[in-house]
Design a protein around this motif. Sequence first.
Motif, PDB file in Angstrom:
ATOM      1  N   UNK A 341       0.833  -1.202   0.000  1.00  0.00           N
ATOM      2  CA  UNK A 341       0.000   0.000   0.000  1.00  0.00           C
ATOM      3  C   UNK A 341       0.869   1.253   0.000  1.00  0.00           C
ATOM      4  N   UNK A 342       1.902   1.272   0.830  1.00  0.00           N
ATOM      5  CA  UNK A 342       2.795   2.433   0.896  1.00  0.00           C
ATOM      6  C   UNK A 342       3.502   2.641  -0.440  1.00  0.00           C
ATOM      7  N   UNK A 343       3.949   1.553  -1.060  1.00  0.00           N
ATOM      8  CA  UNK A 343       4.640   1.655  -2.353  1.00  0.00           C
ATOM      9  C   UNK A 343       3.686   2.132  -3.440  1.00  0.00           C
ATOM     10  N   UNK A 344       2.452   1.611  -3.458  1.00  0.00           N
ATOM     11  CA  UNK A 344       1.487   2.061  -4.464  1.00  0.00           C
ATOM     12  C   UNK A 344       1.171   3.541  -4.306  1.00  0.00           C
ATOM     13  N   UNK A 345       1.066   4.011  -3.069  1.00  0.00           N
ATOM     14  CA  UNK A 345       0.818   5.429  -2.826  1.00  0.00           C
ATOM     15  C   UNK A 345       1.983   6.273  -3.337  1.00  0.00           C
ATOM     16  N   UNK A 346       3.221   5.845  -3.049  1.00  0.00           N
ATOM     17  CA  UNK A 346       4.399   6.582  -3.533  1.00  0.00           C
ATOM     18  C   UNK A 346       4.459   6.579  -5.051  1.00  0.00           C
ATOM     19  N   UNK A 347       4.098   5.456  -5.662  1.00  0.00           N
ATOM     20  CA  UNK A 347       4.110   5.335  -7.131  1.00  0.00           C
ATOM     21  C   UNK A 347       3.091   6.284  -7.762  1.00  0.00           C
ATOM     22  N   UNK A 348       1.886   6.349  -7.204  1.00  0.00           N
ATOM     23  CA  UNK A 348       0.870   7.268  -7.719  1.00  0.00           C
ATOM     24  C   UNK A 348       1.339   8.714  -7.585  1.00  0.00           C
ATOM     25  N   UNK A 433      23.798   7.795  -2.103  1.00  0.00           N
ATOM     26  CA  UNK A 433      24.579   9.038  -2.145  1.00  0.00           C
ATOM     27  C   UNK A 433      24.089   9.923  -3.293  1.00  0.00           C
ATOM     28  N   UNK A 434      23.755  11.162  -2.980  1.00  0.00           N
ATOM     29  CA  UNK A 434      23.308  12.099  -4.003  1.00  0.00           C
ATOM     30  C   UNK A 434      21.854  11.942  -4.402  1.00  0.00           C
ATOM     31  N   UNK A 435      21.141  10.985  -3.817  1.00  0.00           N
ATOM     32  CA  UNK A 435      19.727  10.772  -4.135  1.00  0.00           C
ATOM     33  C   UNK A 435      18.898  11.396  -3.014  1.00  0.00           C
ATOM     34  N   UNK A 436      18.041  12.342  -3.345  1.00  0.00           N
ATOM     35  CA  UNK A 436      17.198  12.955  -2.323  1.00  0.00           C
ATOM     36  C   UNK A 436      16.042  13.701  -2.982  1.00  0.00           C
ATOM     37  N   UNK A 437      14.963  13.796  -2.227  1.00  0.00           N
ATOM     38  CA  UNK A 437      13.785  14.576  -2.639  1.00  0.00           C
ATOM     39  C   UNK A 437      13.256  14.205  -4.028  1.00  0.00           C
ATOM     40  N   UNK A 438      13.107  12.902  -4.263  1.00  0.00           N
ATOM     41  CA  UNK A 438      12.590  12.445  -5.546  1.00  0.00           C
ATOM     42  C   UNK A 438      11.199  11.853  -5.408  1.00  0.00           C
ATOM     43  N   UNK A 439      10.456  12.273  -4.398  1.00  0.00           N
ATOM     44  CA  UNK A 439       9.132  11.730  -4.173  1.00  0.00           C
ATOM     45  C   UNK A 439       8.220  11.997  -5.363  1.00  0.00           C
ATOM     46  N   UNK A 440       8.368  13.139  -6.023  1.00  0.00           N
ATOM     47  CA  UNK A 440       7.459  13.519  -7.108  1.00  0.00           C
ATOM     48  C   UNK A 440       7.911  12.999  -8.470  1.00  0.00           C
ATOM     49  N   UNK A 441       9.142  12.537  -8.578  1.00  0.00           N
ATOM     50  CA  UNK A 441       9.628  12.039  -9.865  1.00  0.00           C
ATOM     51  C   UNK A 441      10.688  10.969  -9.627  1.00  0.00           C
ATOM     52  N   UNK A 442      10.481   9.825 -10.251  1.00  0.00           N
ATOM     53  CA  UNK A 442      11.431   8.711 -10.099  1.00  0.00           C
ATOM     54  C   UNK A 442      12.317   8.546 -11.339  1.00  0.00           C
ATOM     55  N   UNK A 443      12.271   9.497 -12.262  1.00  0.00           N
ATOM     56  CA  UNK A 443      13.063   9.361 -13.488  1.00  0.00           C
ATOM     57  C   UNK A 443      14.511   9.763 -13.231  1.00  0.00           C
TER      58      UNK A 443
END
Length: 443
Positions: A341-348, A433-443
Motif C-alpha cells: 500500500x505504501x509503495x502504491x501510494x508513492x508510485x501514484x 549518495x546524491x539521491x534525495x527529494x525524488x518523491x514527485x519524480x522517479x526518473x
Amino acid sequence: MARPKPRPCPHGCSNRLFCSNKARRRHVHKHHGPVPDFCNECKEPFLSETALQHHNRDKHDNPLPLIQRISTLSLTNPAFGISSTFSTGFGGGFSNGFGGGLARGFAGASALSVGSTSSGLRTVSSIPCDLYCQTNLDNYIETTIQPDTTFLVNENAAVDSLVHMLQHNVPDEIRPARVIKGGSLGKGTAVKGKSDIDLTMMMSWERYPNVAALKANMKMVLPTLENTLRRMPNIRVDGSTTHAVQVTMTDCSGKEHAIDILPAVDLTQYESNETIFRRMLGPDSSIKAFYSASLAPLQVDLVRGLPTKVKSLIRLIKFWNKDKVKPILEDRCPTSYVYEIIIMDAWVNAGRPHAFDMKKAAHAVLTKLRNHRSLEICTPGISKYQRCDADIRHSTYIMDPCNPTNDIYNNRSFDWAGVAEEAKKWLDKQVFDGVKNFAASWY
C-alpha cells in the motif's frame, strides 16, 4: 552391537532425536535450512565445513583440508564492472593483475566464486553480499531476490493441486464455488526461496448469501475443513485461527510452503463494491472483520495489475523487510500488504511511471517509512471507494484501498519506530549518495 547414540536437533526442536548424522542433517536442511555446505558429488548437506572436510576425506579419498583445495578466487566489482582472479594456496598470500591490495578487491565485491578441482570440491557461485553493500539495485533484484522459474513452477503446481482438492475433495457443506489464490504468489510479488500463500475459499452463494450466515457457521466450517485437510496427501495441518486454517504443504521437490486457507463469502461476484462497503460501515459494522477475506479478490487484482517494475520495487522492500527488519521486530513487523500500500501510494504520487530509477523509487519509499508519523494514505485512483467514505479517525493513517474501515496504521500494533530506524540505516548507505527529494519524480 551397541545402539547408536541418538543425536538431537542442534536448533532445539523438542523430542527430535536422530539415529544418524545424515538424518539429522536432512532434518536441519528441511526445517531450518538451507544448510550452506554441500558435497559436490553426493549433494548431501553438512552442518559445517569441518564435517564436509571429514566427509570428503572418508568418502572421496581427499585428505586435504577444504581451504587448501581452493584453486581460484574470483571477485566481481559491480561499481567498476571489472573482474579479477586471484591465485592462492592460502600460504603465500594473494596476487592479482592490478598490483593492488586484497582489501580493495573485497571492498567492492558483490559475488564470490570458488572454483572446482578434480578432487570433487563443491562449487559456490554468486554468493550475494549484504543488501546494504549494494550499489546496483536492479541487478540485485534480478540475481538475488526475484524467484527462478523452477521455484515458481513447483510452487504453482503444488498450490494448484491443493486448489483442485479443495474444489473436489471436501464435504458438500463447505465446498467452495471458487478458490482465490492470494498472497505474494497470487499477486506476482514472490521473493526467491520464500513466498506467502493465501487461499480464499469462496463459499457457495446458495449456502452463504451474506457474511452473517458464514460467521454463524464458522464453528462448523473450520473444524470440518481442518479434519478434511488432515486426510490430504503432502499436507500438514499446523492449527487454526478465528478466520483460517493454517497448513504446510510439501511440493514435488521436497520444499515446504506455509499456506493460510480462509473460508469467505463471494460478495464481489454478486454485489457492487459500494453495496459491500455500505454494509460494513452501517448495520454490519460489528462483524466487519469477517468481510476481510471476502475482499481478497480486490486486493489480488490491485497488486497483480501493477507494472513489472513496481512489482520489482515491492520485492526489494519485502526482501529488506525479511532480511533486516523482521529479525529485529519479529511479530511487530508490518505485513507485506502494508508495504504494498505504501509503495502504491508513492508510485501514484510520482506520476505512475512504468519505467524509473530504482534507487530514486526505493529512496522515496524508505523516506516515507522514516517519516512514518506524516503518513496520510488514502490514495485516489487505487482506492476502491471515495475518500469521504473512509473511516479516518486519526491524523496519521494508512487506509486499506480495498476496505474503507481498515486503518492499518492504527488498527495493528506494528513497531513503526523500529521500521523507521532501519529505513534510516539503509538511506545512509552508499547506494543513495546524491539521491534525495525524488518523491514527485522517479526518473
